[in-house]
Structure formats: structure tokens, C-alpha cells
Write a protein that holds these residues in place. Structure first.
Motif: not given
Length: 536
Positions: A296, A299, A306, A308, A310, A315-316, A318
Motif C-alpha cells: 500500500r 502516489w 492527483t 492516489k 495504491i 488504484e483504490t 484518487s
């Protein structure tokens, strides 16, 4: 025993022994001398390099490139040199033909020993370049604080000597799927350039639904060759072109309105050579971060505006972001660290640079300026503005600190996410929500503002509590500053990617908001990296 059998026994049993003894007496010393000369040459050639000297000393100064048994290593290295340019490396730096010529020309033990070490140096140069990059990031741009995971030359040599050569060399480049996809796109663009590129550019004007004419035809053709529009004969800006434009805008981080204004037209007319540069730069940047990123991790792509989350490569979460302004002292730096906690209802401790450059001039003019901020002395006591005289202070001698207490209007909003670092950069909420609606979002003093900070917090807390929203809101309702630790700290990567290739294969490009990629490309070009055109 007959005389015949005696003679046969002599020839079968005795003569080989005599011959072997002859070889040992007369040939072996010469061979031993050659081995000794080779080892001495290796030791001398490696003497100026502690890693290579240690490696060869451990082996008794035996070679790994020089004998017939080492052919697989030589062949693997020559193949790697021949394909180095596929990775965006300078092909001329790794001279496969020259290496072959040197190997063939080395005839004496001394020459072979010196060449043995020279080949190891070439191998180590290649291994370093393809693993962790050609460049030292901070020398290219002082805002790139990337700790490149350079491998030990000694451990590299040890591992290579004990491994299958071809498999070891194949494993040197970054293993991240993004790197493989970037390289595939690089080779596709090279073939496209070799075949003539994307054709004519689109004439400069605004295009929208209902338009027609030569400009729309040029736009149509460009969208077809770029892969955003199926082949069509339309000469009117119809629904199909409108849909293609929106897809193009989405892939390039533009405002999605289906109209070709100046910004969209500029991106449509960028030539494949410029896109190829972005791809090669992205590959170099992948080498700088060639280490596990965390199952986990967070990013933050500065150019994409953006942030995010991950999880295991997926990608979970954003959210849009605002990053540092383009001023040199306000840009968002690049680095990696680990998020340890969040602060709900945070105070804002104003950085010294902002105090002296922005607020001190206001205080000189009016002691009651910026009333939302508390001015405190070295002991933390609040300064009485009615008796204070700020007129004599300068940037160098201003003795006070400034803090904004928790509130709805606090510059950090209602939550900040901390990964303590020497750059004093973190992620946070903001009361200035209108900025998230803009296409380019470079306005902060360097920290990263989040459009959806509460949801971001819920996503982080969901790993450690069953009701993250309720827990967060309970802290928020107190109105007091609360620290909430992350039970499993999360790696954070602030990166700068103007070219990415998601798993679906649809390449995404972004503007070079700080001009960093241009500087990286120029540095790569100075190292010998060139753009190739491959004819199909």
C-alpha cells in the motif's frame, strides 16, 4: 607372457604415464606461468578499484570473462549492449562490436588479464545505468530529492558470477510493469516516426460542434492517426469528433469540454518526437525509483495534480490536488517518505519563509494585519500587537513565530497528513476549494492540497478501524487538535511523470509544469541518448 603381449601392455599402460610426466615436466610450467601472468595482470588492473579488487581477490584472481567456459557471460553482455538503446540508454556507450574486437585481439596473458577487468568495468557501468539511471537527479534539478537505490558493485559482481548470465542481465532493469509498458510505447513511437509520424498539424483556431472546412478535416485526420477517432469521412465537427476530442482531453489532463481551444490544440499538435522524449525521461525516472514502493502506498503525481492510494498495484482511491506554484521557492519537490499520522483540526505553523516574505511587510504597514495568525515569542507567549513595533524588523532579524489555530478557515483546512521530512512538505485540506476546478493547479507554497481530504482519511483509517468515518468525525467535532497515528505507516512517493502508460495501454501525457522534464532530457542528451526512428 608373449613378447607381443608385453609390447601391447607397454604401449597401453606405460607410454601414457611417460607422456603425462613429460607434459608435467615441460608443458605445465609454461601453462602455470601463463596463469600466473594472467592473475598478476588482473590484480594490477583491479588495484585502483576496491570493489573489483575484493571480488577478484576472493576468486584468487581467476577471470569470469576470459575462458571458453565464460562464453555465455560474454554473449549475454554483448546482447545487452546491442539492445541498450531499447531502454533509452546511449547505445554508443556500450560498444558491443568493440568489445568483440578486444576479446579477439587479446593474445597474451597480460592483455587478457587487463581486458578481464576492463570488461567487468563495462558490465558494472551498464548494470548501474540500467538499474538506477544515467543521471544523478539532484544535479539535474535541486528540487529532485530522489534517493536513488544504487547497488554495490561488489555485490553485483558476486551475484552475477553465481547466476545464469542471461537471466541476471534480464533482471537488471526495473521490474515495475510501468517500465515495460513505457519501453513498448517507446519502440512503437520509434516505428511511427520512422514511418513519417502523425502527418500535418491542425491549423490554429478554435474548433467546436457544427464547424466544417479544411481545418476540421485536418483535426479529424489527426485524431484518427492519434488513435482517438475511428476512420471516418466526415468533414463536420460532429458527435464522433466531439467524443474523440473529449477522450483526447481526458488522456492529456485537459479540461473536458469537447471543444478544441488553444490548450487542446497545442497538445494535439505536439509531434511524436516530443512525446518520445517524455517516454524516455519517464523510463529514466523509473530507474531512479527502482525499489519496492510498498504493497500500500500513496502516489502523488505532481504533473497530474492527483494523489492516489495504491493497494497491491491497484488504484483504490484518487483525488485531485493542488501543488506548488511555479516560483522557484514554491515548487513541490520530488522525494519519498513514510506517512505516519494525521492531525485533525490542525494548527498551521507558518514557515519562516512565508512569515518574512509575505506577512512581515504587512505587519510593518499595519500591526493588526493577518489577525487570524497568532504571533508568538521564543517561549511560545502571544505577542501583544498593540504594543509591538514591527517597523524595525527585517527578514533576517524578525524574532517571532506565527501560528494559525484550528478553525474552518485555517490554511490547512481541517486535516493534514504527515510524513515528517526535512522539506516540511505534507498533504492537507484547504478552504480554497475553487482551485480544484482549474485545469492547471499549481498554486500552493509547496505542500499538496487535497480536494477530498476526508475521504482520503477514511480510506487510510479503514485499514485499522471498522468505522473510519465515525472515528474521524468524532475527533473533528471536538474542535481541538488531535493526532491519529497510522498503525501501519504508508510509503508516500511524490513523483513527476509527464508520460504514463496505465495497464489498459492508453498512454497519458501531462504538461511539464515546472520544466523539469526538459532539464532531464537535456541532461540525458548530453550523456549521449538520442531519438531513434525505426523504419518498418
Amino acid at each position: 607372457m608373449s613378447a607381443y603381449l608385453v609390447r601391447q601392455t607397454f604401449f597401453i599402460r606405460v607410454l601414457p604415464v611417460v607422456f603425462a610426466a613429460f607434459v608435467l615436466l615441460f608443458v605445465a610450467p609454461q601453462a602455470r606461468a601463463q596463469v600466473t601472468e594472467f592473475r598478476q595482470a588482473v590484480a594490477q588492473a583491479a588495484s585502483g578499484d576496491p570493489d573489483l579488487l575484493s571480488f577478484y581477490r576472493e576468486r584468487g584472481f581467476d577471470g569470469i570473462w576470459s575462458t571458453r567456459n565464460d562464453r555465455s557471460r560474454r554473449n549475454a553482455l554483448i546482447e545487452a549492449f546491442n539492445t541498450a538503446a531499447n531502454h533509452g540508454l546511449p547505445g554508443d556507450r556500450y560498444d558491443a562490436e568493440g568489445l568483440i574486437a578486444q576479446l579477439q585481439a587479446a593474445s597474451t596473458p597480460q592483455e587478457q588479464g587487463r581486458l578481464e577487468v576492463a570488461v567487468s568495468r563495462q558490465f558494472l557501468d551498464y548494470a548501474r545505468d540500467i538499474q538506477t539511471g544515467l543521471l544523478t537527479p539532484s544535479r539535474v534539478d535541486s528540487a529532485i530529492h530522489r534517493q536513488v537505490p544504487v547497488r554495490s558493485p561488489l555485490s553485483t559482481m558476486r551475484a552475477f558470477a553465481q547466476s545464469d548470465p542471461a537471466a541476471f542481465i534480464r533482471a537488471l532493469p526495473p521490474s515495475a510493469p510501468e517500465y515495460t509498458r513505457l519501453m513498448a510505447e517507446k519502440m512503437r513511437l520509434e516505428r511511427l516516426i520512422g514511418d513519417g509520424g502523425w502527418g500535418p498539424t491542425v491549423p490554429g483556431r478554435k474548433y467546436e460542434r457544427g464547424d466544417s472546412g479544411a481545418g476540421v478535416v485536418a483535426l479529424r485526420n489527426r485524431l484518427i492517426v492519434l488513435g482517438f477517432l475511428p476512420r471516418t469521412n466526415t468533414q463536420t465537427y460532429d458527435d464522433d469528433i466531439y467524443g474523440a476530442v473529449t477522450r483526447f482531453q481526458q488522456a492529456h489532463g485537459l479540461a473536458i469540454d469537447g471543444t478544441v481551444g488553444p490548450g487542446t490544440l497545442e497538445q494535439i499538435n505536439i509531434q511524436p518526437e516530443a512525446r518520445l522524449q517524455s517516454i524516455i525521461v519517464a523510463m529514466e525516472r523509473e530507474r531512479w525509483i527502482n525499489r519496492p514502493r510498498g504493497e500500500r502506498h500513496i502516489w502523488v503525481n505532481i504533473t497530474d495534480f492527483t494523489a492516489k492510494i495504491i493497494d497491491n498495484g491497484v488504484e483504490t482511491f484518487s483525488t485531485r490536488s493542488v501543488v506548488g506554484a511555479r516560483d522557484r521557492d514554491r515548487v513541490t519537490p520530488e522525494f519519498s517518505d513514510v506517512m505516519e499520522f494525521m492531525v485533525i483540526n490542525p494548527s498551521w505553523y507558518v514557515p519562516r519563509s512565508i512569515i518574512t516574505k509575505e506577512y512581515l511587510p504587512q505587519l510593518r504597514a499595519n500591526p493588526n494585519a493577518v489577525r487570524n495568525l497568532l504571533i508568538t515569542d521564543r517561549r511560545g507567549r502571544v505577542v501583544d500587537r498593540s504594543t509591538a513595533d514591527f517597523s524595525g524588523y527585517t527578514e533576517t532579524n524578525f524574532p517571532y513565530s506565527m501560528r494559525e489555530p484550528p478553525s474552518q478557515g485555517n490554511a490547512l483546512g481541517l486535516v493534514k497528513f504527515m510524513f515528517p521530512n526535512r522539506h516540511n512538505i505534507y498533504l492537507h485540506d484547504t478552504p480554497a476549494k475553487s482551485l480544484f476546478g482549474r485545469e492547471t493547479r499549481a498554486y500552493s507554497h509547496g505542500c499538496v492540497r487535497l480536494a477530498d481530504p476526508f475521504d482520503f482519511a477514511y480510506a487510510l483509517l479503514a485499514k485499522q478501524v471498522g468505522n473510519p468515518e465515525e472515528v474521524f468525525q468524532a475527533h473533528l467535532r471536538t474542535g481541538r487538535e488531535r493526532r491519529v497515528d497510522l498503525e501501519a505507516p504508508v510509503p508516500v512517493h511524490l513523483v513527476y511523470r509527464t508520460a504514463t502508460v496505465p495497464a489498459d495501454g492508453n498512454v497519458q501525457y501531462r504538461r511539464d509544469v515546472y520544466g523539469r522534464d526538459a532539464r532531464v532530457w537535456n541532461a540525458l542528451a548530453r550523456e549521449g541518448v538520442v531519438l531513434r526512428a525505426v523504419r518498418g
